[in-house]
Write a protein that holds these residues in place. Structure first.
Motif, PDB file in Angstrom:
ATOM      1  N   ASP A   1       0.972  -1.276   0.067  1.00  0.00           N
ATOM      2  CA  ASP A   1      -0.134  -0.212   0.015  1.00  0.00           C
ATOM      3  C   ASP A   1       0.722   1.139   0.137  1.00  0.00           C
ATOM      4  O   ASP A   1       2.064   1.025   0.070  1.00  0.00           O
ATOM      5  CB  ASP A   1      -0.991   0.057   1.202  1.00  0.00           C
ATOM      6  CG  ASP A   1      -0.260   0.187   2.534  1.00  0.00           C
ATOM      7  OD1 ASP A   1       0.608   1.005   2.777  1.00  0.00           O
ATOM      8  OD2 ASP A   1      -0.574  -0.861   3.485  1.00  0.00           O
ATOM      9  N   GLN A   2       0.186   2.407   0.073  1.00  0.00           N
ATOM     10  CA  GLN A   2       1.015   3.650  -0.087  1.00  0.00           C
ATOM     11  C   GLN A   2       0.916   4.373   1.101  1.00  0.00           C
ATOM     12  O   GLN A   2       1.204   5.483   1.352  1.00  0.00           O
ATOM     13  CB  GLN A   2       0.095   4.715  -1.136  1.00  0.00           C
ATOM     14  CG  GLN A   2       0.331   4.098  -2.481  1.00  0.00           C
ATOM     15  CD  GLN A   2      -0.479   5.036  -3.489  1.00  0.00           C
ATOM     16  OE1 GLN A   2       0.223   6.037  -3.897  1.00  0.00           O
ATOM     17  NE2 GLN A   2      -1.780   4.903  -3.705  1.00  0.00           N
ATOM     18  N   ASP A   3       0.586   3.815   2.096  1.00  0.00           N
ATOM     19  CA  ASP A   3       0.730   4.319   3.732  1.00  0.00           C
ATOM     20  C   ASP A   3      -0.108   5.337   3.592  1.00  0.00           C
ATOM     21  O   ASP A   3      -0.047   6.499   3.763  1.00  0.00           O
ATOM     22  CB  ASP A   3       1.997   4.736   4.094  1.00  0.00           C
ATOM     23  CG  ASP A   3       2.279   5.095   5.659  1.00  0.00           C
ATOM     24  OD1 ASP A   3       1.198   4.976   6.264  1.00  0.00           O
ATOM     25  OD2 ASP A   3       3.279   5.332   6.042  1.00  0.00           O
ATOM     26  N   ASP A   4      -1.546   4.983   3.567  1.00  0.00           N
ATOM     27  CA  ASP A   4      -2.654   5.920   3.208  1.00  0.00           C
ATOM     28  C   ASP A   4      -2.865   7.067   4.277  1.00  0.00           C
ATOM     29  O   ASP A   4      -3.104   8.036   4.282  1.00  0.00           O
ATOM     30  CB  ASP A   4      -3.901   5.095   3.082  1.00  0.00           C
ATOM     31  CG  ASP A   4      -3.919   4.547   1.585  1.00  0.00           C
ATOM     32  OD1 ASP A   4      -3.796   5.462   0.554  1.00  0.00           O
ATOM     33  OD2 ASP A   4      -3.858   3.313   1.689  1.00  0.00           O
ATOM     34  N   TYR A   5      -2.389   6.603   5.593  1.00  0.00           N
ATOM     35  CA  TYR A   5      -2.386   7.293   6.897  1.00  0.00           C
ATOM     36  C   TYR A   5      -1.518   8.467   6.747  1.00  0.00           C
ATOM     37  O   TYR A   5      -1.816   9.697   7.030  1.00  0.00           O
ATOM     38  CB  TYR A   5      -2.426   6.578   7.803  1.00  0.00           C
ATOM     39  CG  TYR A   5      -3.064   5.263   8.274  1.00  0.00           C
ATOM     40  CD1 TYR A   5      -4.598   5.410   8.528  1.00  0.00           C
ATOM     41  CD2 TYR A   5      -2.666   3.958   8.186  1.00  0.00           C
ATOM     42  CE1 TYR A   5      -5.547   4.204   8.580  1.00  0.00           C
ATOM     43  CE2 TYR A   5      -3.490   2.768   8.094  1.00  0.00           C
ATOM     44  CZ  TYR A   5      -4.646   3.230   8.358  1.00  0.00           C
ATOM     45  OH  TYR A   5      -5.509   1.884   8.584  1.00  0.00           O
TER      46      TYR A   5
ATOM     47  N   VAL B   1       5.286   1.976  -8.046  1.00  0.00           N
ATOM     48  CA  VAL B   1       4.277   0.896  -7.426  1.00  0.00           C
ATOM     49  C   VAL B   1       4.130  -0.145  -8.345  1.00  0.00           C
ATOM     50  O   VAL B   1       4.490  -1.502  -7.544  1.00  0.00           O
ATOM     51  CB  VAL B   1       3.226   1.556  -7.001  1.00  0.00           C
ATOM     52  CG1 VAL B   1       1.972   0.665  -6.537  1.00  0.00           C
ATOM     53  CG2 VAL B   1       3.532   2.757  -5.773  1.00  0.00           C
ATOM     54  N   GLY B   2       3.849  -0.045  -9.564  1.00  0.00           N
ATOM     55  CA  GLY B   2       3.670  -1.142 -10.512  1.00  0.00           C
ATOM     56  C   GLY B   2       4.919  -2.028 -10.424  1.00  0.00           C
ATOM     57  O   GLY B   2       4.658  -3.287 -10.374  1.00  0.00           O
ATOM     58  N   ARG B   3       6.011  -1.171 -10.636  1.00  0.00           N
ATOM     59  CA  ARG B   3       7.192  -2.294 -10.805  1.00  0.00           C
ATOM     60  C   ARG B   3       7.646  -2.988  -9.524  1.00  0.00           C
ATOM     61  O   ARG B   3       8.113  -4.072  -9.502  1.00  0.00           O
ATOM     62  CB  ARG B   3       8.443  -1.271 -11.179  1.00  0.00           C
ATOM     63  CG  ARG B   3       8.517  -0.582 -12.423  1.00  0.00           C
ATOM     64  CD  ARG B   3       9.630   0.184 -12.908  1.00  0.00           C
ATOM     65  NE  ARG B   3       9.936   1.363 -11.879  1.00  0.00           N
ATOM     66  CZ  ARG B   3       9.487   2.804 -12.408  1.00  0.00           C
ATOM     67  NH1 ARG B   3       8.867   2.542 -13.797  1.00  0.00           N
ATOM     68  NH2 ARG B   3       9.678   3.714 -11.571  1.00  0.00           N
ATOM     69  N   LEU B   4       7.348  -2.230  -8.460  1.00  0.00           N
ATOM     70  CA  LEU B   4       7.700  -3.103  -7.219  1.00  0.00           C
ATOM     71  C   LEU B   4       6.901  -4.261  -6.905  1.00  0.00           C
ATOM     72  O   LEU B   4       7.253  -5.347  -6.588  1.00  0.00           O
ATOM     73  CB  LEU B   4       7.570  -1.877  -5.880  1.00  0.00           C
ATOM     74  CG  LEU B   4       7.401  -2.533  -4.712  1.00  0.00           C
ATOM     75  CD1 LEU B   4       8.852  -3.411  -4.186  1.00  0.00           C
ATOM     76  CD2 LEU B   4       6.957  -1.537  -3.343  1.00  0.00           C
TER      77      LEU B   4
ATOM     78  N   TYR C   1       3.455  -4.491   3.122  1.00  0.00           N
ATOM     79  CA  TYR C   1       4.677  -3.756   2.966  1.00  0.00           C
ATOM     80  C   TYR C   1       3.950  -2.173   2.464  1.00  0.00           C
ATOM     81  O   TYR C   1       3.228  -2.203   1.698  1.00  0.00           O
ATOM     82  CB  TYR C   1       5.539  -4.089   1.795  1.00  0.00           C
ATOM     83  CG  TYR C   1       6.778  -3.196   1.388  1.00  0.00           C
ATOM     84  CD1 TYR C   1       7.860  -3.585   2.116  1.00  0.00           C
ATOM     85  CD2 TYR C   1       6.628  -2.062   0.804  1.00  0.00           C
ATOM     86  CE1 TYR C   1       8.956  -2.655   2.159  1.00  0.00           C
ATOM     87  CE2 TYR C   1       7.800  -1.387   0.389  1.00  0.00           C
ATOM     88  CZ  TYR C   1       9.118  -1.699   1.176  1.00  0.00           C
ATOM     89  OH  TYR C   1       9.860  -0.771   1.019  1.00  0.00           O
ATOM     90  N   SER C   2       4.393  -1.059   3.158  1.00  0.00           N
ATOM     91  CA  SER C   2       3.877   0.215   3.039  1.00  0.00           C
ATOM     92  C   SER C   2       5.084   0.818   2.220  1.00  0.00           C
ATOM     93  O   SER C   2       6.394   1.084   2.667  1.00  0.00           O
ATOM     94  CB  SER C   2       3.644   0.849   4.307  1.00  0.00           C
ATOM     95  OG  SER C   2       2.364   0.526   4.682  1.00  0.00           O
ATOM     96  N   ILE C   3       4.701   1.535   0.947  1.00  0.00           N
ATOM     97  CA  ILE C   3       5.824   2.369   0.304  1.00  0.00           C
ATOM     98  C   ILE C   3       5.745   3.788   0.819  1.00  0.00           C
ATOM     99  O   ILE C   3       4.637   4.607   1.139  1.00  0.00           O
ATOM    100  CB  ILE C   3       5.146   2.508  -1.377  1.00  0.00           C
ATOM    101  CG1 ILE C   3       5.192   1.151  -1.712  1.00  0.00           C
ATOM    102  CG2 ILE C   3       6.076   3.242  -1.932  1.00  0.00           C
ATOM    103  CD1 ILE C   3       4.159   0.977  -3.019  1.00  0.00           C
TER     104      ILE C   3
ATOM    105  N   SER D   1      12.322   3.621  -5.227  1.00  0.00           N
ATOM    106  CA  SER D   1      12.481   2.325  -4.267  1.00  0.00           C
ATOM    107  C   SER D   1      13.544   1.228  -4.785  1.00  0.00           C
ATOM    108  O   SER D   1      13.353   1.067  -5.798  1.00  0.00           O
ATOM    109  CB  SER D   1      11.061   2.043  -4.172  1.00  0.00           C
ATOM    110  OG  SER D   1      10.882   0.811  -3.466  1.00  0.00           O
ATOM    111  N   GLN D   2      14.165   0.582  -3.907  1.00  0.00           N
ATOM    112  CA  GLN D   2      15.084  -0.556  -4.225  1.00  0.00           C
ATOM    113  C   GLN D   2      14.383  -1.757  -3.562  1.00  0.00           C
ATOM    114  O   GLN D   2      14.890  -2.820  -3.384  1.00  0.00           O
ATOM    115  CB  GLN D   2      16.559  -0.245  -3.819  1.00  0.00           C
ATOM    116  CG  GLN D   2      17.068   0.938  -4.283  1.00  0.00           C
ATOM    117  CD  GLN D   2      17.137   0.460  -5.904  1.00  0.00           C
ATOM    118  OE1 GLN D   2      17.355  -0.530  -6.175  1.00  0.00           O
ATOM    119  NE2 GLN D   2      16.795   1.775  -6.430  1.00  0.00           N
ATOM    120  N   ALA D   3      13.256  -1.535  -2.924  1.00  0.00           N
ATOM    121  CA  ALA D   3      12.480  -2.736  -2.199  1.00  0.00           C
ATOM    122  C   ALA D   3      12.430  -3.786  -3.335  1.00  0.00           C
ATOM    123  O   ALA D   3      11.862  -3.564  -4.487  1.00  0.00           O
ATOM    124  CB  ALA D   3      11.039  -2.346  -1.418  1.00  0.00           C
TER     125      ALA D   3
END
Length: 376
Positions: A161-165, A306-309, A327-329, A359-361
């Protein structure tokens, strides 16, 4: 003193809530690990392999099904582009299934992917009550699944997710600071989407944190023309509140909402009203950078990244490597006042927003060799 105690209590509750979410992610991610490695951070959890040899399962072209709840707007299109780009670099094939905001159809597409015996399934949005039975079938069939912005909680399924909070709080904090904690605001929102409902949790806490910021209108819907619908609704609202100072700001926790509100405000010449959004695409960035644009701040992640990750996590699963269950981005605040006067694209944003799209995750050493082996 009573108000001060109430405020401290509210802040403590919100802090514990967000901390609880983070701790739960860490706990679930550790539970989802296999093998002997014990990574010290979330980023390290996604880098399990130390070998640069291409895993045997990936020496043949991989077939991936990407099932999306909807494809509304430029954020979604750039996310899908990121998925396609990464799968193609790895030498695989991806079939996109767009459910047009029909959750039953979305579940049916997951079943279709299972019947076609794909090597992996990507899920974009969706709700667990509709998707869980089909996703469990995929897991039982040995098909790895990675979901994005979904409330799925199934062992073995990685959910990013994108860490919506944080997304919501960063934009709302900027709004509060810019209007000095006082004024009338408009909230554009729609229920029924996991990320939207998470963002709303923070918005409701925000209203209690800033009692002198008053919500005077709330509207919003998701359709094939969300930005245009929002623009029409915002135009009507501006006629209802015609005086300068009637509205201080708009909080639009989806870029389609922010686009519609921004265009309505521009056309009405009411650019004293500032827009604070969530999400970003090339189209959004150009709109923010336009002269006298009211869209001032957005908090976002790079949709293509996000799509690549998500694809990298899926390939790690297919290779038999451990991945976190949650996993939060890390999102980034983008303030138009810190950007150059000349128009830039998302590719240039990293020069002005540290860490953007980098991002390197979800990386493993063999991925470089896999990309090299599939260069055309």
């Amino acid at each position: 003193m009573k108000h001060l105690k109430a405020l401290i209590g509210l802040l403590l509750i919100v802090s514990l809530f967000v901390a609880g979410c983070t701790n739960e992610q860490d706990r679930v991610a550790q539970k989802g690990q296999t093998g002997t490695n014990k990574p010290s951070s979330q980023e390290n959890q996604a880098q399990a392999s130390t070998s640069d040899e291409i895993p045997a399962k990936l020496k043949k072209p991989i077939k991936v099904a990407a099932v999306t709840q909807f494809s509304i707007g430029t954020f979604s299109s750039q996310y899908i582009s990121g998925v396609k780009e990464q799968v193609e670099k790895f030498g695989g094939q991806v079939q996109i299934y767009n459910a047009d905001n029909d959750l039953a159809k979305m579940a049916s597409y997951v079943e279709t992917a299972i019947n076609q015996k794909v090597d992996g399934i990507l899920i974009d949005h969706g709700k667990a009550d509709a998707l869980a039975p089909s996703v469990r079938k995929a897991v039982a069939a040995g098909i790895p699944v990675v979901a994005f912005d979904s409330d799925l909680d199934i062992p073995g399924v990685t959910v990013i997710d994108q860490d919506d909070y944080t997304l919501a709080w960063n934009s709302l904090r900027s709004l509060a600071q810019d209007i000095n904690g006082k004024g009338n605001i408009v909230y554009i929102w729609v229920a029924g989407f996991t990320p939207m409902e998470r963002r709303n949790v923070i918005y409701e806490a925000f209203k209690k944190r800033y009692p002198n910021i008053k919500e005077i209108a709330r509207f919003g819907n998701a359709s094939s023309n969300t930005a245009l619908d929002t623009q029409s609704q915002m135009e009507a609202l501006l006629k209802k509140y015609p005086k300068k100072g009637d509205i201080a700001a708009v909080f639009a926790p989806w870029d389609e909402f922010a686009k519609g509100a921004t265009r309505a405000i521009q056309q009405a010449g009411r650019t004293e009203i500032k827009v604070y959004g969530i999400d970003l695409s090339d189209e959004d960035l150009q709109l923010m950078q336009a002269q006298n644009s009211p869209w001032t701040v957005t908090t976002a992640t790079d949709p293509a990244d996000v799509g690549r990750l998500q694809v990298r996590f899926l390939y790690q699963k297919i290779a038999g490597e451990p991945t976190p269950q949650v996993y939060s981005i890390q999102p980034h605040l983008v303030d138009k006042r810190t950007l150059p006067k000349q128009t830039i694209s998302m590719k240039d944003l990293g020069k002005y927003v540290p860490g953007w799209g980098q991002s390197q995750a979800g990386t493993s050493p063999w991925m470089k060799k896999l990309i090299e082996a599939n260069k055309k």
